[in-house]
Design a protein around this motif. Structure first.
Motif, PDB file in Angstrom:
ATOM      1  N   LYS A 338      -4.910  -5.209 -15.028  1.00 22.29           N
ATOM      2  CA  LYS A 338      -5.438  -5.597 -13.715  1.00 22.29           C
ATOM      3  C   LYS A 338      -4.749  -6.880 -13.271  1.00 22.29           C
ATOM      4  O   LYS A 338      -4.416  -7.737 -14.095  1.00 22.29           O
ATOM      5  CB  LYS A 338      -6.958  -5.783 -13.748  1.00 22.29           C
ATOM      6  N   VAL A 339      -4.513  -6.949 -11.954  1.00 14.26           N
ATOM      7  CA  VAL A 339      -3.795  -8.083 -11.377  1.00 14.26           C
ATOM      8  C   VAL A 339      -4.631  -8.669 -10.247  1.00 14.26           C
ATOM      9  O   VAL A 339      -5.587  -8.040  -9.773  1.00 14.26           O
ATOM     10  CB  VAL A 339      -2.415  -7.633 -10.838  1.00 14.26           C
ATOM     11  N   PRO A 340      -4.313  -9.893  -9.803  1.00 13.45           N
ATOM     12  CA  PRO A 340      -5.031 -10.451  -8.647  1.00 13.45           C
ATOM     13  C   PRO A 340      -4.853  -9.568  -7.413  1.00 13.45           C
ATOM     14  O   PRO A 340      -3.971  -8.709  -7.354  1.00 13.45           O
ATOM     15  CB  PRO A 340      -4.374 -11.816  -8.450  1.00 13.45           C
ATOM     16  N   THR A 341      -5.700  -9.802  -6.416  1.00 15.33           N
ATOM     17  CA  THR A 341      -5.612  -9.053  -5.168  1.00 15.33           C
ATOM     18  C   THR A 341      -4.179  -9.015  -4.661  1.00 15.33           C
ATOM     19  O   THR A 341      -3.483 -10.041  -4.631  1.00 15.33           O
ATOM     20  CB  THR A 341      -6.507  -9.698  -4.096  1.00 15.33           C
ATOM     21  N   VAL A 342      -3.730  -7.820  -4.272  1.00 18.29           N
ATOM     22  CA  VAL A 342      -2.350  -7.641  -3.834  1.00 18.29           C
ATOM     23  C   VAL A 342      -2.246  -7.930  -2.328  1.00 18.29           C
ATOM     24  O   VAL A 342      -3.009  -7.379  -1.527  1.00 18.29           O
ATOM     25  CB  VAL A 342      -1.866  -6.221  -4.134  1.00 18.29           C
ATOM     26  N   VAL A 343      -1.333  -8.802  -1.966  1.00 21.33           N
ATOM     27  CA  VAL A 343      -1.070  -9.121  -0.565  1.00 21.33           C
ATOM     28  C   VAL A 343       0.323  -8.637  -0.213  1.00 21.33           C
ATOM     29  O   VAL A 343       1.315  -9.065  -0.819  1.00 21.33           O
ATOM     30  CB  VAL A 343      -1.187 -10.632  -0.293  1.00 21.33           C
ATOM     31  N   TYR A 344       0.404  -7.730   0.752  1.00 19.96           N
ATOM     32  CA  TYR A 344       1.702  -7.255   1.219  1.00 19.96           C
ATOM     33  C   TYR A 344       2.049  -8.004   2.501  1.00 19.96           C
ATOM     34  O   TYR A 344       1.385  -7.851   3.522  1.00 19.96           O
ATOM     35  CB  TYR A 344       1.648  -5.741   1.474  1.00 19.96           C
ATOM     36  N   ARG A 345       3.097  -8.824   2.447  1.00 16.37           N
ATOM     37  CA  ARG A 345       3.577  -9.557   3.623  1.00 16.37           C
ATOM     38  C   ARG A 345       4.783  -8.819   4.178  1.00 16.37           C
ATOM     39  O   ARG A 345       5.817  -8.750   3.526  1.00 16.37           O
ATOM     40  CB  ARG A 345       3.969 -11.002   3.245  1.00 16.37           C
ATOM     41  N   PHE A 346       4.623  -8.280   5.370  1.00 16.30           N
ATOM     42  CA  PHE A 346       5.677  -7.432   5.917  1.00 16.30           C
ATOM     43  C   PHE A 346       6.375  -8.092   7.103  1.00 16.30           C
ATOM     44  O   PHE A 346       7.210  -7.452   7.758  1.00 16.30           O
ATOM     45  CB  PHE A 346       5.118  -6.071   6.329  1.00 16.30           C
ATOM     46  N   ARG A 347       6.040  -9.345   7.420  1.00 16.83           N
ATOM     47  CA  ARG A 347       6.773 -10.066   8.477  1.00 16.83           C
ATOM     48  C   ARG A 347       7.077 -11.455   7.994  1.00 16.83           C
ATOM     49  O   ARG A 347       6.295 -12.068   7.306  1.00 16.83           O
ATOM     50  CB  ARG A 347       5.940 -10.173   9.758  1.00 16.83           C
TER      51      ARG A 347
END
Length: 347
Positions: A338-347
């Protein structure tokens, strides 16, 4: 409306306060405006207003949050990039710096509720009643507003000042990257003149433990992460396949399940998307496997919008630069992590 007593009082009181503020008249505590001065005359202001053409009102495009979900979406849509925020601040500072303030001398107003001739209570009464009229609630008499104002001032000078001072002190510690022991929680009672301070507890750290859903031991990566940590995946216009590859590069793990938190949220609003995944490495139906395979080379942002922007639900709009997603992952040997909350930054 010059025939409306409240409208006229607001204009007259505000104009006189500005006159003092810009130095056209001495402060009322120095010299009161004479009782026979034209600036106290309703007829004078009616004459000025009759020759004044106000600018045309144009409604803004700003929207007001009606529900908690609206408020959450507006909060998430705010500027997230530090660079963007810095650029906006610098632009505002440059705009202010270009203003010509030669000869401008502003005098602050020293509020005094017990002097009826200084326009202070007149302004408060007019502003409060105009706002009340806008919201169709009962207006109040000048005397009642004067009584309320007399009670508010001590609160501003005590409780509010205390809270803001304590909050800003902690904020400075945050900017200076102080250790946890330097921070303080505070519980105060101004009535009892009691001020209590204590060190805050550390955030809860994730632990390696048995997961009944996975039916196996689940290991943390990184060890002991907290809710303040994030797994950031950065990339412009990543496809679903590209995101999975980037996730592997960032964490060293394989993403075996990818979804948005609304897929596991209770409530009528979320029913249409309940259980919807963005990716599942081991789907239980052949149709699901085909669907995921068909969308592997699809832009992930478009895929998220299609899966979750349903009806009134809007998890990702066109103004956002990032989105949080949930991921289950494993190493190449199939061991669960398990990993920390995933944040996808697309800009």
């Amino acid at each position: 409306d010059a025939t409306n007593e409240t409208h006229l009082l607001f204009v007259k009181a505000a104009a006189n306060l500005f006159a003092v503020g810009f130095g056209l008249r001495p402060a009322p505590e120095v010299e009161l405006l004479p009782s026979d001065h034209e600036w106290r005359s309703d007829e004078y202001f009616v004459g000025v207003l009759n020759g004044f053409t106000p600018t045309t009102f144009e409604a803004t495009t700003a929207s007001i949050a009606v529900t908690e979900e609206d408020a959450k979406q507006q909060e998430e849509a705010k500027v997230d990039s530090v660079d963007e925020a810095v650029n906006q601040l610098e632009s505002l500072l440059n705009e202010l710096g270009s203003c010509d303030v030669t000869g401008l001398n502003l005098e602050p107003a020293d509020f005094e509720k017990d002097e009826d001739a200084n326009f202070h209570i007149d302004f408060l009464a007019a502003a409060a009643n105009l706002r009340a009229s806008n919201y169709r609630i009962s207006t109040a008499t000048r005397h009642k507003i004067k009584m309320i104002a007399g009670k508010i001032i001590p609160a501003i000078a005590t409780t509010t000042a205390c809270v803001t001072g304590l909050v800003m002190t902690e904020f400075f510690k945050l900017i200076q990257d102080k250790p946890l022991a330097a921070y303080k929680d505070s519980s105060n009672s101004l009535g009892l003149n009691m001020y209590l301070f204590q060190e805050p507890m550390e955030p809860e750290h994730a632990k390696d433990e048995y997961d009944p859903v996975e039916m196996s031991e689940v290991t943390c990566r990184p060890t002991g992460f907290t809710k303040w940590d994030r797994t950031v995946v950065q990339g412009n216009n990543l496809t679903l396949r590209g995101f999975l590859d980037a996730f592997k590069e960032v964490t060293g793990l394989n993403c075996v399940l990818l979804f948005h938190s609304v897929a596991q949220t209770d409530g009528d609003t979320f029913k249409p998307v309940s259980g919807r995944m963005l990716y599942d490495a081991a789907p239980w139906k052949a149709e699901l496997r085909e669907m995921y395979e068909a969308n592997m080379d699809r832009n992930l942002v478009e895929w998220i919008q299609e899966r979750y922007n349903v009806g009134e639900l809007m998890v990702l709009d066109d103004d956002r630069s990032y989105i949080e997603v949930q991921a289950s992952c494993a190493d190449d040997e199939g061991n669960a992590f398990k990993v920390p909350t995933v944040v996808y930054r697309f800009r």
